[in-house]
Scaffold this motif. Structure first.
Motif, short mmCIF file in Angstrom:
data_model
loop_
_atom_site.label_atom_id
_atom_site.label_comp_id
_atom_site.label_asym_id
_atom_site.label_seq_id
_atom_site.Cartn_x
_atom_site.Cartn_y
_atom_site.Cartn_z
N LYS A 147 88.04 5.31 37.80
CA LYS A 147 87.37 6.54 38.21
C LYS A 147 86.24 6.26 39.20
CE LYS A 147 85.02 10.59 36.55
NZ LYS A 147 85.61 11.83 36.40
N GLN A 148 85.51 5.17 38.99
CA GLN A 148 84.45 4.80 39.91
C GLN A 148 85.02 4.43 41.29
OE1 GLN A 148 82.73 1.81 37.29
NE2 GLN A 148 80.78 2.95 37.29
N ILE A 149 86.17 3.78 41.29
CA ILE A 149 86.81 3.41 42.56
C ILE A 149 87.30 4.67 43.28
CG2 ILE A 149 88.66 2.06 43.64
CD1 ILE A 149 86.38 0.40 42.32
N TYR A 150 87.91 5.58 42.54
CA TYR A 150 88.34 6.85 43.15
C TYR A 150 87.15 7.61 43.73
CZ TYR A 150 93.20 6.80 41.54
OH TYR A 150 94.51 6.49 41.36
N ASN A 151 86.05 7.61 43.00
CA ASN A 151 84.86 8.30 43.49
C ASN A 151 84.32 7.63 44.75
OD1 ASN A 151 84.96 10.17 41.46
ND2 ASN A 151 83.50 9.11 40.13
N ALA A 152 84.36 6.31 44.80
CA ALA A 152 83.90 5.59 45.98
C ALA A 152 84.79 5.93 47.19
CB ALA A 152 83.89 4.09 45.73
N ILE A 153 86.09 5.99 46.96
CA ILE A 153 87.02 6.36 48.04
C ILE A 153 86.72 7.77 48.52
CG2 ILE A 153 89.45 6.85 48.57
CD1 ILE A 153 90.15 4.51 46.68
N TYR A 154 86.45 8.68 47.58
CA TYR A 154 86.12 10.05 47.95
C TYR A 154 84.85 10.10 48.80
CZ TYR A 154 84.73 14.91 47.50
OH TYR A 154 84.33 16.19 47.77
N ARG A 155 83.84 9.34 48.39
CA ARG A 155 82.59 9.32 49.15
C ARG A 155 82.79 8.74 50.55
NH1 ARG A 155 80.69 7.47 44.16
NH2 ARG A 155 80.50 5.34 44.98
N ILE A 156 83.63 7.71 50.65
CA ILE A 156 83.93 7.12 51.96
C ILE A 156 84.58 8.17 52.86
CG2 ILE A 156 85.35 5.43 53.16
CD1 ILE A 156 84.98 3.60 50.68
N LYS A 157 85.53 8.89 52.31
CA LYS A 157 86.22 9.94 53.09
C LYS A 157 85.25 11.02 53.53
CE LYS A 157 90.80 9.49 51.02
NZ LYS A 157 91.80 10.16 50.18
N GLU A 158 84.38 11.44 52.63
CA GLU A 158 83.42 12.48 52.97
C GLU A 158 82.45 12.02 54.06
OE1 GLU A 158 83.15 15.76 52.02
OE2 GLU A 158 85.14 15.34 51.24
N LYS A 159 82.01 10.79 53.95
CA LYS A 159 81.10 10.26 54.98
C LYS A 159 81.82 10.14 56.31
CE LYS A 159 78.03 7.82 51.82
NZ LYS A 159 77.55 6.52 51.35
#
Length: 167
Positions: A149-161
């Motif tokens: 879940k933390q990895i998915y969240n990091a990927i989401y944040r990368i995409k948003e940035k």
């Protein structure tokens, strides 16, 4: 000009390997091949390749043809030709092939263009592993000692940035 029927030409090809007879058969059935290739809407890119494949098919059928089976050569070749072209169409790629690959960027250039300063250390590691090295999320989580879940969240944040042009 002498006229030969199919059976005479087939006999010459089978018994004496007569190349002239084979050329006559290719000329005679060229339009039948074109007819079926156009009937099945063969892509222009593959057209000449299919014509060659159909000629090879004709030669193989001529070598194996037995008139005692009760079929005419024309009907037998037409039957096999339809099935072969249909098989070509089934195996044909569903995607278009582009010759011009100028729209693809070099990966080394992409890495240089990205501004990694706005990413946290975890996001940087996830970016390198997930996007650059194509590693699986479960593997990244295990290596980083984080939950998936933390990895998915990091990927989401990368995409948003990236969307917000922060990278």
């Amino acid at each position: 000009m002498l006229r030969y029927n199919d059976y005479e030409l087939i006999y010459l090809i089978q018994s004496e390997s007569c190349e002239q007879a084979l050329e006559l058969m290719f000329k005679k059935y060229k339009y039948l091949i074109y007819k079926f290739l156009n009937l099945y809407n063969v892509n222009e890119i593959f057209f000449e390749d299919y014509v060659q494949e159909c000629n090879i098919l004709m030669y193989n059928i001529i070598c194996k043809f037995d008139e005692k089976k009760g079929k005419t050569f024309t009907r037998f070749y037409e039957f096999v030709l339809r099935r072969k072209i249909w098989g070509f169409k089934r195996s044909e790629s569903k995607h278009e092939n582009f010759e011009d690959l100028s729209y693809i960027k070099d990966e080394s250039i992409v890495d240089e263009e990205l501004n990694m300063e706005n990413l946290t250390p975890l996001e940087q590691n996830v970016y390198k592993r997930y996007y650059a090295q194509n590693q699986k999320i479960a593997f990244i989580a295990k290596m980083e000692e984080k939950s998936t879940k933390q990895i998915y969240n990091a990927i989401y944040r990368i995409k948003e940035k990236y969307k917000n042009n922060m990278l």
